[in-house]
Design a protein around this motif. Structure first.
Motif, short mmCIF file in Angstrom:
data_model
loop_
_atom_site.label_atom_id
_atom_site.label_comp_id
_atom_site.label_asym_id
_atom_site.label_seq_id
_atom_site.Cartn_x
_atom_site.Cartn_y
_atom_site.Cartn_z
N GLU A 164 11.90 -20.41 -44.22
CA GLU A 164 13.08 -21.28 -44.11
C GLU A 164 12.99 -22.45 -45.09
OE1 GLU A 164 14.27 -20.60 -39.40
OE2 GLU A 164 13.11 -22.37 -39.97
N LYS A 165 11.82 -23.07 -45.16
CA LYS A 165 11.64 -24.20 -46.08
C LYS A 165 11.76 -23.75 -47.54
CE LYS A 165 8.62 -26.95 -43.08
NZ LYS A 165 7.23 -27.45 -42.91
N LEU A 166 11.19 -22.61 -47.85
CA LEU A 166 11.23 -22.11 -49.22
C LEU A 166 12.65 -21.73 -49.63
CD1 LEU A 166 9.59 -21.27 -51.75
CD2 LEU A 166 9.39 -19.00 -50.70
N SER A 167 13.35 -21.02 -48.74
CA SER A 167 14.67 -20.49 -49.08
C SER A 167 15.82 -21.45 -48.80
CB SER A 167 14.91 -19.20 -48.31
OG SER A 167 15.05 -19.48 -46.92
N GLY A 168 15.60 -22.42 -47.92
CA GLY A 168 16.69 -23.29 -47.51
C GLY A 168 17.60 -22.64 -46.48
N ILE A 169 17.20 -21.49 -45.97
CA ILE A 169 17.98 -20.78 -44.96
C ILE A 169 17.38 -21.08 -43.60
CG2 ILE A 169 18.73 -18.52 -44.11
CD1 ILE A 169 18.31 -17.49 -47.03
N SER A 170 18.14 -21.69 -42.72
CA SER A 170 17.60 -22.03 -41.40
C SER A 170 17.94 -20.96 -40.37
CB SER A 170 18.14 -23.39 -40.94
OG SER A 170 19.54 -23.34 -40.85
N GLY A 171 17.18 -20.96 -39.30
CA GLY A 171 17.44 -20.04 -38.19
C GLY A 171 16.99 -18.62 -38.41
N LEU A 172 16.01 -18.40 -39.27
CA LEU A 172 15.51 -17.04 -39.47
C LEU A 172 14.87 -16.52 -38.18
CD1 LEU A 172 13.87 -17.28 -43.02
CD2 LEU A 172 16.10 -16.34 -42.40
N ILE A 173 15.08 -15.26 -37.91
CA ILE A 173 14.54 -14.63 -36.71
C ILE A 173 13.79 -13.38 -37.12
CG2 ILE A 173 15.12 -13.53 -34.51
CD1 ILE A 173 17.74 -15.17 -34.57
N ALA A 174 12.57 -13.24 -36.63
CA ALA A 174 11.79 -12.03 -36.92
C ALA A 174 12.31 -10.89 -36.05
CB ALA A 174 10.32 -12.27 -36.64
N PRO A 175 12.50 -9.72 -36.62
CA PRO A 175 12.94 -8.58 -35.81
C PRO A 175 11.83 -8.15 -34.85
CG PRO A 175 12.40 -7.85 -38.01
CD PRO A 175 12.28 -9.34 -38.00
N ASP A 176 12.22 -7.58 -33.74
CA ASP A 176 11.22 -7.09 -32.78
C ASP A 176 10.89 -5.62 -33.03
OD1 ASP A 176 13.63 -6.07 -31.98
OD2 ASP A 176 13.45 -6.68 -29.88
N HIS A 177 11.30 -5.09 -34.16
CA HIS A 177 11.05 -3.70 -34.52
C HIS A 177 10.70 -3.64 -36.01
CE1 HIS A 177 14.87 -3.69 -36.64
NE2 HIS A 177 15.36 -4.35 -35.60
N TYR A 178 10.44 -2.44 -36.51
CA TYR A 178 10.07 -2.26 -37.91
C TYR A 178 11.05 -1.36 -38.64
CZ TYR A 178 5.59 -4.37 -36.74
OH TYR A 178 4.62 -5.24 -36.34
N GLY A 179 12.28 -1.27 -38.16
CA GLY A 179 13.27 -0.44 -38.82
C GLY A 179 13.45 -0.86 -40.27
N GLY A 180 13.17 0.02 -41.21
CA GLY A 180 13.25 -0.30 -42.62
C GLY A 180 12.03 -1.04 -43.14
N ALA A 181 11.08 -1.29 -42.27
CA ALA A 181 9.86 -2.01 -42.67
C ALA A 181 8.67 -1.20 -42.19
CB ALA A 181 9.87 -3.41 -42.06
N GLY A 182 7.52 -1.82 -42.13
CA GLY A 182 6.31 -1.14 -41.71
C GLY A 182 5.49 -0.72 -42.90
N VAL A 183 4.69 0.31 -42.73
CA VAL A 183 3.82 0.81 -43.78
C VAL A 183 4.53 1.97 -44.45
CG1 VAL A 183 1.57 1.82 -44.31
CG2 VAL A 183 1.79 0.19 -42.41
N HIS A 184 4.72 1.86 -45.77
CA HIS A 184 5.41 2.91 -46.52
C HIS A 184 4.44 3.58 -47.48
CE1 HIS A 184 9.72 1.89 -45.56
NE2 HIS A 184 9.01 0.99 -44.91
N PHE A 185 4.59 4.88 -47.63
CA PHE A 185 3.75 5.68 -48.51
C PHE A 185 4.63 6.36 -49.55
CE2 PHE A 185 1.88 5.60 -44.31
CZ PHE A 185 0.60 5.16 -44.57
N ALA A 186 4.12 6.43 -50.77
CA ALA A 186 4.83 7.14 -51.84
C ALA A 186 3.80 7.96 -52.61
CB ALA A 186 5.54 6.16 -52.77
N ALA A 187 4.04 9.26 -52.72
CA ALA A 187 3.16 10.14 -53.48
C ALA A 187 3.43 9.99 -54.96
CB ALA A 187 3.36 11.59 -53.03
N SER A 188 2.52 10.50 -55.78
CA SER A 188 2.76 10.49 -57.23
C SER A 188 4.09 11.18 -57.53
CB SER A 188 1.63 11.22 -57.94
OG SER A 188 0.42 10.52 -57.77
N GLY A 189 4.86 10.56 -58.37
CA GLY A 189 6.16 11.13 -58.74
C GLY A 189 7.27 10.81 -57.76
N ALA A 190 6.99 9.97 -56.77
CA ALA A 190 8.01 9.62 -55.78
C ALA A 190 9.11 8.80 -56.43
CB ALA A 190 7.38 8.83 -54.63
N ARG A 191 10.30 8.93 -55.88
CA ARG A 191 11.45 8.13 -56.34
C ARG A 191 12.05 7.44 -55.16
NH1 ARG A 191 15.09 12.27 -59.22
NH2 ARG A 191 13.49 13.81 -59.22
#
Length: 191
Positions: A164-191
């Protein structure tokens, strides 16, 4: 039909000794015990490889101490706002190398098949649909203890306040899930 099902479910759940409720409670207890046992095994294996969960937690607490984060904000707030094509920051060293090495240890190379489909990943994109050879773990019960510690630290109020301090955006809320986040893996040649 839906009304009948809802009524039957309500009537069944009114019974304290309903077999499905008991089964669900037993299953939840078993799953919790298995997860705790799995975490203990993972912590022991990581410790044998030189990665101590207590050291990881201590390193995270030091790295994300409010005083340290405030110093980063003071050093980066102007460059963040002036960055193009949109406000952003690249901050090397915000997490200690020891923590990142512990997380990398939990994502073992031998478990990453050439297809990009990690055996623990609940989702995988093996074939070309614009992107391919990628997979991800978006559920904590599939992550290792060091990985969980990092994600929880990054979802903490301390880290949100930093953002919030860095961006100047107040009221940030952490999601209670990992939809679109988490640990991602990409093999060689992945796009």
């Amino acid at each position: 039909m839906l009304v009948g099902l809802a009524s039957a479910t309500a009537a069944a759940s009114a019974s304290a000794d309903h077999p499905l409720q008991l089964e669900a409670a037993i299953d939840a207890g078993i799953a919790y015990a298995q997860r705790k046992a799995k975490l203990r095994v993972m912590i022991t294996q990581a410790a044998a490889a030189g990665f101590n969960i207590s050291a990881t937690k201590a390193a995270l607490l030091a790295a994300l101490a409010p005083e340290r984060l405030d110093a980063i904000v003071q050093a980066r707030v102007r460059s963040y706002a002036a960055a193009h094509p949109y406000p952003h920051a690249m901050i090397d060293g915000i997490l200690p190398d020891s923590v990142l090495k512990a997380v990398a240890y939990e994502q073992k190379e031998d478990e990453k098949p050439r297809s990009g489909c990690h055996p623990k990943a609940p989702f995988c994109i093996p074939h070309n649909i614009g992107i391919h050879r990628r997979s991800g773990i978006d559920r904590e019960f599939l992550m290792g203890p060091h990985t969980i510690a990092v994600f929880r630290a990054l979802k903490s109020q301390t880290y949100l306040t930093f953002l919030e301090k860095l961006s100047g955006i107040s009221g940030l809320i952490a999601p209670d899930h990992y939809g679109g986040a988490g640990v991602h893996f990409a093999a060689s040649g992945a796009r």
